[in-house]
Design a protein around this motif. Structure first.
Motif, PDB file in Angstrom:
ATOM      1  N   GLU A 165     -17.491  32.239 109.313  1.00 17.49           N
ATOM      2  CA  GLU A 165     -16.502  31.310 108.753  1.00 17.49           C
ATOM      3  C   GLU A 165     -16.863  29.868 109.097  1.00 17.49           C
ATOM      4  O   GLU A 165     -16.746  28.961 108.262  1.00 17.49           O
ATOM      5  CB  GLU A 165     -15.115  31.641 109.307  1.00 17.49           C
ATOM      6  CG  GLU A 165     -14.539  32.946 108.793  1.00 17.49           C
ATOM      7  CD  GLU A 165     -13.162  33.224 109.385  1.00 17.49           C
ATOM      8  OE1 GLU A 165     -12.640  32.334 110.096  1.00 17.49           O
ATOM      9  OE2 GLU A 165     -12.624  34.305 109.140  1.00 17.49           O
ATOM     10  N   ILE A 166     -17.297  29.658 110.337  1.00 15.47           N
ATOM     11  CA  ILE A 166     -17.698  28.304 110.763  1.00 15.47           C
ATOM     12  C   ILE A 166     -18.877  27.820 109.939  1.00 15.47           C
ATOM     13  O   ILE A 166     -18.902  26.687 109.447  1.00 15.47           O
ATOM     14  CB  ILE A 166     -18.059  28.295 112.267  1.00 15.47           C
ATOM     15  CG1 ILE A 166     -16.849  28.667 113.124  1.00 15.47           C
ATOM     16  CG2 ILE A 166     -18.585  26.927 112.687  1.00 15.47           C
ATOM     17  CD1 ILE A 166     -17.177  28.883 114.594  1.00 15.47           C
ATOM     18  N   ARG A 177     -20.140  18.790 117.229  1.00 17.26           N
ATOM     19  CA  ARG A 177     -18.833  18.702 117.914  1.00 17.26           C
ATOM     20  C   ARG A 177     -17.805  19.584 117.205  1.00 17.26           C
ATOM     21  O   ARG A 177     -17.029  20.297 117.857  1.00 17.26           O
ATOM     22  CB  ARG A 177     -18.365  17.247 117.943  1.00 17.26           C
ATOM     23  CG  ARG A 177     -17.120  17.006 118.781  1.00 17.26           C
ATOM     24  CD  ARG A 177     -16.568  15.628 118.551  1.00 17.26           C
ATOM     25  NE  ARG A 177     -16.063  15.471 117.197  1.00 17.26           N
ATOM     26  CZ  ARG A 177     -14.886  15.933 116.786  1.00 17.26           C
ATOM     27  NH1 ARG A 177     -14.087  16.584 117.631  1.00 17.26           N
ATOM     28  NH2 ARG A 177     -14.492  15.754 115.548  1.00 17.26           N
ATOM     29  N   ARG A 178     -17.813  19.564 115.873  1.00 18.26           N
ATOM     30  CA  ARG A 178     -16.863  20.361 115.113  1.00 18.26           C
ATOM     31  C   ARG A 178     -17.126  21.862 115.283  1.00 18.26           C
ATOM     32  O   ARG A 178     -16.198  22.667 115.340  1.00 18.26           O
ATOM     33  CB  ARG A 178     -16.934  19.968 113.643  1.00 18.26           C
ATOM     34  CG  ARG A 178     -16.452  18.541 113.376  1.00 18.26           C
ATOM     35  CD  ARG A 178     -16.653  18.125 111.939  1.00 18.26           C
ATOM     36  NE  ARG A 178     -15.778  18.867 111.042  1.00 18.26           N
ATOM     37  CZ  ARG A 178     -15.782  18.741 109.711  1.00 18.26           C
ATOM     38  NH1 ARG A 178     -16.642  17.908 109.150  1.00 18.26           N
ATOM     39  NH2 ARG A 178     -14.955  19.442 108.980  1.00 18.26           N
ATOM     40  N   ALA A 225     -14.535  24.611 116.853  1.00 21.81           N
ATOM     41  CA  ALA A 225     -14.213  25.856 116.130  1.00 21.81           C
ATOM     42  C   ALA A 225     -14.470  27.074 117.007  1.00 21.81           C
ATOM     43  O   ALA A 225     -13.683  28.036 117.009  1.00 21.81           O
ATOM     44  CB  ALA A 225     -15.046  25.926 114.851  1.00 21.81           C
ATOM     45  N   LEU A 226     -15.542  27.041 117.776  1.00 18.42           N
ATOM     46  CA  LEU A 226     -15.835  28.142 118.707  1.00 18.42           C
ATOM     47  C   LEU A 226     -14.763  28.227 119.794  1.00 18.42           C
ATOM     48  O   LEU A 226     -14.383  29.322 120.227  1.00 18.42           O
ATOM     49  CB  LEU A 226     -17.214  27.941 119.344  1.00 18.42           C
ATOM     50  CG  LEU A 226     -18.421  28.124 118.420  1.00 18.42           C
ATOM     51  CD1 LEU A 226     -19.694  27.667 119.112  1.00 18.42           C
ATOM     52  CD2 LEU A 226     -18.558  29.583 117.986  1.00 18.42           C
ATOM     53  N   VAL A 252     -22.930  18.022 124.109  1.00 16.65           N
ATOM     54  CA  VAL A 252     -21.781  17.582 123.297  1.00 16.65           C
ATOM     55  C   VAL A 252     -20.566  18.388 123.718  1.00 16.65           C
ATOM     56  O   VAL A 252     -20.597  19.621 123.752  1.00 16.65           O
ATOM     57  CB  VAL A 252     -22.087  17.786 121.792  1.00 16.65           C
ATOM     58  CG1 VAL A 252     -20.851  17.473 120.961  1.00 16.65           C
ATOM     59  CG2 VAL A 252     -23.246  16.919 121.371  1.00 16.65           C
ATOM     60  N   ASN A 253     -19.474  17.681 124.046  1.00 16.75           N
ATOM     61  CA  ASN A 253     -18.256  18.344 124.539  1.00 16.75           C
ATOM     62  C   ASN A 253     -18.605  19.374 125.627  1.00 16.75           C
ATOM     63  O   ASN A 253     -18.218  20.548 125.546  1.00 16.75           O
ATOM     64  CB  ASN A 253     -17.510  19.026 123.392  1.00 16.75           C
ATOM     65  CG  ASN A 253     -16.810  18.034 122.488  1.00 16.75           C
ATOM     66  OD1 ASN A 253     -17.393  17.029 122.101  1.00 16.75           O
ATOM     67  ND2 ASN A 253     -15.563  18.301 122.150  1.00 16.75           N
ATOM     68  N   SER A 254     -19.347  18.920 126.617  1.00 23.37           N
ATOM     69  CA  SER A 254     -19.849  19.825 127.657  1.00 23.37           C
ATOM     70  C   SER A 254     -18.722  20.496 128.449  1.00 23.37           C
ATOM     71  O   SER A 254     -18.936  21.540 129.064  1.00 23.37           O
ATOM     72  CB  SER A 254     -20.768  19.061 128.618  1.00 23.37           C
ATOM     73  OG  SER A 254     -20.107  17.935 129.159  1.00 23.37           O
TER      74      SER A 254
END
Length: 333
Positions: free
Chosen positions: A227-228, A213-214, A218-219, A251-253
C-alpha cells in the motif's frame, strides 16, 4: 615611469634576454627577486644566473618609447625578438619568440625530437618529489571553474581509446596495486565521505528525503508495504530497505527503534500463524500465498518448532509425531 625595451645581458658570454616594460626600474627589481628565489619564468636565464652569479649580469635599456600604448610596446618587442632572435639557445635566454607565451612548440623547442635518458628521468623524478614534499603539489588548493569543467567534459565526450592504446595501458598497469591498497581510511575521512554521499547527494538515490520521511511515517502507522509503495509511487524494494534500516536510517531516526522492533514482532506473529495454518491442514504453498512468506521460511519455522515435514506427491504435509502428538487432517481441495 618610462616604457622601454630592455636587455638582461651576461657579461661573460654575451648572451641576453629581451623584454618590455612600462617602468624599467620596477621590472629589473622583479627580475632580480625572481632569479634570487629560483622562480624566474625563463629556465635558461635562471640556470645561467645560478652558474655565472649575479655580478655577471647587467640590465640595459635598448630603446625608450615615451607616450606609446601597451599594444605598441608589445609590437616593438616583437620586432627586437624577430630581429635579434634571443630565443635561440646560442644567442639568448628567451623561451619564446612571442611576447605573451613562455613555451616554444615544435622545432623551435630545443628539446624537439629528443628523449630523456633513464638517468635523467630518475633525477627529474627525485627533484620533483623533493619539490612537492617541500612546497606541495602545484594543483593543491586550486579549484577548477565550472567553465573549465564544461570544456574538459566536451573535449572528452565520445572519446574512445584505440585497441593499441588499450593494450599498452593494460601492459603498463598489469600487476600494479592502487595507491590506497591495504590502507585504512581515518574515521574523519569516512565521516566526510558518508556525509557527502548521504541521501539525495548519493548518485544511486531513487527517492527524495521527503519521500523517505513519508515512508517512515507510514511504517510507523503499520501500513502495508504494498500500500505504501502504491501510494507513493515507489517500488516495494525501496520500502523494504527503509523498513530494514538499510537506507535512509538518518531520516526520522527516532522512529528506527520502533520500526525495528515492530518488524520483529510482525515476523514472529507471521511465524506463529504459519504453524497454526499448517496444523489446520494447509500446505506450505497455500500458507506462503496467504502470509506472503517464502516456503523455505515456513519449513525453517516448522523445523525450529520440532514439527516434522514429510513429502507426499511433491507436497509437504504435517505428519503425526511423538513430539507434538498432533494428527494431520485430510488435505483440503
Amino acid at each position: 615611469m618610462r616604457p622601454c625595451i630592455y636587455k638582461i645581458k651576461n657579461k661573460v658570454n654575451g648572451k641576453f634576454y629581451i623584454g618590455s616594460t612600462l617602468d624599467y626600474k620596477d621590472r629589473w627589481r622583479d627580475h632580480i627577486n625572481a632569479l634570487r628565489k629560483q622562480k624566474h619564468h625563463s629556465i635558461h636565464l635562471q640556470r645561467a644566473w645560478n652558474k655565472y652569479g649575479e655580478d655577471n649580469f647587467e640590465f640595459e635599456v635598448i630603446e625608450f618609447l615615451d607616450g606609446v600604448s601597451n599594444e605598441e610596446l608589445r609590437e616593438r618587442e616583437k620586432y627586437y625578438l624577430s630581429t635579434l632572435k634571443p630565443y635561440k639557445r646560442k644567442i639568448g635566454y628567451n623561451v619564446s619568440r612571442g611576447t605573451t607565451t613562455c613555451v616554444l612548440y615544435g622545432k623551435d623547442n630545443g628539446f624537439y625530437g629528443k628523449k630523456h635518458t633513464g638517468e635523467a628521468t630518475r633525477k627529474i623524478s627525485e627533484a620533483l618529489k623533493e619539490y612537492y614534499r617541500r612546497y606541495g603539489h602545484v594543483c593543491v588548493g586550486r579549484k577548477v571553474s565550472k567553465e573549465t569543467k564544461m570544456k574538459i567534459s566536451r573535449a572528452n565526450k565520445g572519446r574512445k581509446l584505440s585497441e593499441e592504446a588499450r593494450k599498452k595501458l593494460s601492459i603498463i598497469h598489469k600487476g600494479r596495486k592502487p595507491w590506497n591498497y591495504g590502507k585504512e581510511l581515518p574515521e574523519s575521512v569516512k565521516e566526510k565521505l558518508s556525509e557527502k554521499n548521504k541521501g539525495e547527494l548519493n548518485n544511486n538515490s531513487v527517492i527524495t528525503r521527503e519521500t523517505a520521511r513519508r515512508i517512515k511515517m507510514a511504517l510507523y502507522c503499520d501500513m502495508d508495504i504494498k500500500e505504501i509503495a502504491k501510494a507513493l509511487g515507489v517500488s516495494t524494494h525501496v520500502v523494504y530497505n527503509i523498513k530494514n534500516l538499510k537506507t535512509w536510517d538518518f531520516v526520522n531516526s527516532e522512529l528506527n527503534e520502533y520500526i525495528k522492533n515492530r518488524e520483529e514482532e510482525y515476523k514472529e506473529a507471521k511465524r506463529k500463524r504459519a504453524i497454526e495454518l499448517y496444523k489446520e491442514g494447509y500446505s506450505t504453498n497455500q500458507i506462503a500465498k496467504m502470509l506472503n512468506m517464502s516456503r523455505n521460511s515456513i519449513r525453517k519455522c516448522l523445523k525450529e518448532n520440532n514439527i516434522e515435514i514429510i513429502q507426499i506427491r511433491n507436497q509437504y504435509l504435517y505428519a503425526n509425531t511423538e513430539v507434538t502428538g498432533y494428527t494431520t487432517p485430510h488435505r483440503r481441495a
